[in-house]
Each structure stands twice: as structure tokens, then as C-alpha cells.
Design a protein around this motif. Sequence first.
Motif, PDB file in Angstrom:
ATOM      1  N   ARG A  95       0.328  -1.202  -0.009  1.00  0.00           N
ATOM      2  CA  ARG A  95      -0.473  -0.056  -0.654  1.00  0.00           C
ATOM      3  C   ARG A  95       0.200   0.836  -0.221  1.00  0.00           C
ATOM      4  O   ARG A  95       0.280   2.367  -0.689  1.00  0.00           O
ATOM      5  N   HIS A  96       1.915   1.030   0.715  1.00  0.00           N
ATOM      6  CA  HIS A  96       3.007   2.293   0.775  1.00  0.00           C
ATOM      7  C   HIS A  96       4.108   2.694  -1.089  1.00  0.00           C
ATOM      8  O   HIS A  96       3.944   3.529  -1.228  1.00  0.00           O
ATOM      9  N   PHE A  97       3.762   1.320  -1.115  1.00  0.00           N
ATOM     10  CA  PHE A  97       4.926   1.554  -2.427  1.00  0.00           C
ATOM     11  C   PHE A  97       3.226   2.481  -3.286  1.00  0.00           C
ATOM     12  O   PHE A  97       3.989   2.782  -4.300  1.00  0.00           O
ATOM     13  N   GLN A  98       2.265   1.918  -3.392  1.00  0.00           N
ATOM     14  CA  GLN A  98       1.240   2.046  -3.897  1.00  0.00           C
ATOM     15  C   GLN A  98       0.925   3.728  -3.946  1.00  0.00           C
ATOM     16  O   GLN A  98       0.848   4.124  -5.465  1.00  0.00           O
ATOM     17  N   ALA A  99       0.779   4.094  -2.784  1.00  0.00           N
ATOM     18  CA  ALA A  99       0.834   5.869  -2.729  1.00  0.00           C
ATOM     19  C   ALA A  99       1.871   6.298  -3.430  1.00  0.00           C
ATOM     20  O   ALA A  99       2.449   7.431  -3.771  1.00  0.00           O
ATOM     21  N   ASP A 100       3.249   5.861  -3.111  1.00  0.00           N
ATOM     22  CA  ASP A 100       4.574   6.083  -3.543  1.00  0.00           C
ATOM     23  C   ASP A 100       3.844   6.435  -4.363  1.00  0.00           C
ATOM     24  O   ASP A 100       5.432   7.065  -5.550  1.00  0.00           O
ATOM     25  N   LEU A 101       3.840   4.943  -5.543  1.00  0.00           N
ATOM     26  CA  LEU A 101       4.349   5.122  -6.508  1.00  0.00           C
ATOM     27  C   LEU A 101       3.060   6.541  -7.462  1.00  0.00           C
ATOM     28  O   LEU A 101       3.167   6.992  -8.494  1.00  0.00           O
ATOM     29  N   GLN A 102       1.981   6.475  -7.206  1.00  0.00           N
ATOM     30  CA  GLN A 102       0.612   7.101  -7.336  1.00  0.00           C
ATOM     31  C   GLN A 102       1.599   8.985  -7.254  1.00  0.00           C
ATOM     32  O   GLN A 102       1.318   9.514  -8.149  1.00  0.00           O
ATOM     33  N   THR A 103       2.119   9.126  -6.211  1.00  0.00           N
ATOM     34  CA  THR A 103       2.535  10.652  -6.194  1.00  0.00           C
ATOM     35  C   THR A 103       4.007  10.983  -7.127  1.00  0.00           C
ATOM     36  O   THR A 103       3.264  11.647  -7.736  1.00  0.00           O
ATOM     37  N   ALA A 104       5.115   9.748  -7.423  1.00  0.00           N
ATOM     38  CA  ALA A 104       5.678   9.613  -8.573  1.00  0.00           C
ATOM     39  C   ALA A 104       4.811  10.410  -9.403  1.00  0.00           C
ATOM     40  O   ALA A 104       5.992  10.617 -10.662  1.00  0.00           O
ATOM     41  N   VAL A 105       4.345   9.139  -9.846  1.00  0.00           N
ATOM     42  CA  VAL A 105       2.731   9.747 -10.994  1.00  0.00           C
ATOM     43  C   VAL A 105       3.151  10.589 -11.176  1.00  0.00           C
ATOM     44  O   VAL A 105       2.307  12.008 -12.464  1.00  0.00           O
ATOM     45  N   VAL A 106       1.851  10.913 -10.274  1.00  0.00           N
ATOM     46  CA  VAL A 106       1.276  12.558 -10.022  1.00  0.00           C
ATOM     47  C   VAL A 106       2.930  13.679 -10.413  1.00  0.00           C
ATOM     48  O   VAL A 106       2.415  14.649 -11.283  1.00  0.00           O
ATOM     49  N   VAL A 107       3.850  13.876 -10.202  1.00  0.00           N
ATOM     50  CA  VAL A 107       4.532  14.442  -9.843  1.00  0.00           C
ATOM     51  C   VAL A 107       5.644  14.209 -11.181  1.00  0.00           C
ATOM     52  O   VAL A 107       5.539  15.534 -11.894  1.00  0.00           O
ATOM     53  N   ALA A 108       5.787  13.265 -12.032  1.00  0.00           N
ATOM     54  CA  ALA A 108       5.887  13.612 -13.035  1.00  0.00           C
ATOM     55  C   ALA A 108       5.204  13.535 -14.269  1.00  0.00           C
ATOM     56  O   ALA A 108       5.346  14.198 -15.279  1.00  0.00           O
ATOM     57  N   ASN A 109       3.556  13.546 -14.342  1.00  0.00           N
ATOM     58  CA  ASN A 109       2.997  14.001 -14.698  1.00  0.00           C
ATOM     59  C   ASN A 109       2.947  16.232 -14.632  1.00  0.00           C
ATOM     60  O   ASN A 109       2.796  16.466 -15.400  1.00  0.00           O
ATOM     61  N   GLU A 110       3.409  16.800 -13.874  1.00  0.00           N
ATOM     62  CA  GLU A 110       3.200  17.773 -13.242  1.00  0.00           C
ATOM     63  C   GLU A 110       4.343  17.819 -13.937  1.00  0.00           C
ATOM     64  O   GLU A 110       4.672  19.211 -14.987  1.00  0.00           O
ATOM     65  N   ILE A 111       5.656  17.359 -13.824  1.00  0.00           N
ATOM     66  CA  ILE A 111       6.907  18.013 -14.762  1.00  0.00           C
ATOM     67  C   ILE A 111       6.771  17.926 -16.027  1.00  0.00           C
ATOM     68  O   ILE A 111       7.194  18.208 -16.856  1.00  0.00           O
ATOM     69  N   LYS A 112       5.990  16.843 -16.651  1.00  0.00           N
ATOM     70  CA  LYS A 112       6.403  16.215 -18.200  1.00  0.00           C
ATOM     71  C   LYS A 112       5.471  17.903 -18.763  1.00  0.00           C
ATOM     72  O   LYS A 112       5.595  18.451 -19.417  1.00  0.00           O
TER      73      LYS A 112
END
Length: 161
Positions: A95-112
Motif C-alpha cells: 500500500r505504501h509502495f502504491q501510494a508512493d508510486l501514485q505520488t511519483a506519477v502525479v509529480v512526473a505528470n506535473e514535470i511533463k
Amino acid sequence: VQSEQDIQQLEEPSLPADKLQGETRDRESEIKDLKESIFELQDHVEQLQAVQLHNNKTILDLEGKVMTLEQQKRELEKQLKMSNKKMKEEAEEWRHFQADLQTAVVVANEIKCEAQQEIHVLKRKLQEAEQGMELLQQELEDLRASRLVMWRHQRAVVLCQ
């Protein structure tokens, strides 16, 4: 009552000897039958004791197996408890990994998005710079052409003099 009758019969001299002998044979036969019954009962008791001994051994063996199975059960319960704990920990980590991954995806989308905006700005600036360069190139060519014209004109003036 029977023994009293026997005593009375022994006391009466009028009983014939044959009758007494017959009764003696009957008693001896009865004693023989009783002895056979005793022997059979003793044999039966010995058989029952052997069966009881075997049953006791079987009971001890089964009790040993029960103790072994109970120990195995405790070990398996312990392993199951540890497995459940580990599974819960891994589920929590997941669950922590999924939350971290979701955060990383959001950050990556913002960077994109920011990168795409920056690319758009840079493309526009590049286009403006290219247009400016074309203008400067045109001006340079115009200046060169006018300089060439002036140089020819000055040369022609110098030659004419």
C-alpha cells in the motif's frame, strides 16, 4: 440344603452302595467339568490380559502420536501466525509502495506538463529567433549589397578622377 441332604444320605445306612457310587461319579464328573471351566476361564483371562497389554501398548503409542501431532500443530500455528504477520506487513508495504508510486506519477505528470509548456515557450522563442535571424540575414545581405554598390561607386569615382 444340598449338603444337608448329602449328610442325611451318608447317615442313613439303608442307601445302597450303588447309589452312593453313582452320586460320587456325578460329583467327580461335575468337579471335572468345573476344573475344565476353570481352565477355560483362566485361558480366557490370559487372552484378555494379552489383549489388554496390547491395548495398553496401542494406547501409549497413540498418546505419543497425539503429543507429536499436538507439537506439530503448535509449530504450524506458529508458522501460520508468522506468515499472516508477514503477509500483513507486505500488504502494508505494498500500500505504501502504491501510494508512493501514485505520488511519483502525479509529480512526473506535473514535470511533463511543465516541460511541455517550457518546450512550447522555447519553440516560440526559437521561431522568433529564427525570424529575427532571417531579418538580420536579410539586413546583412542588404548591407553587403549596398556596401558593394558603394564600393563600386567610390571606385568609379576614384577612377574618374
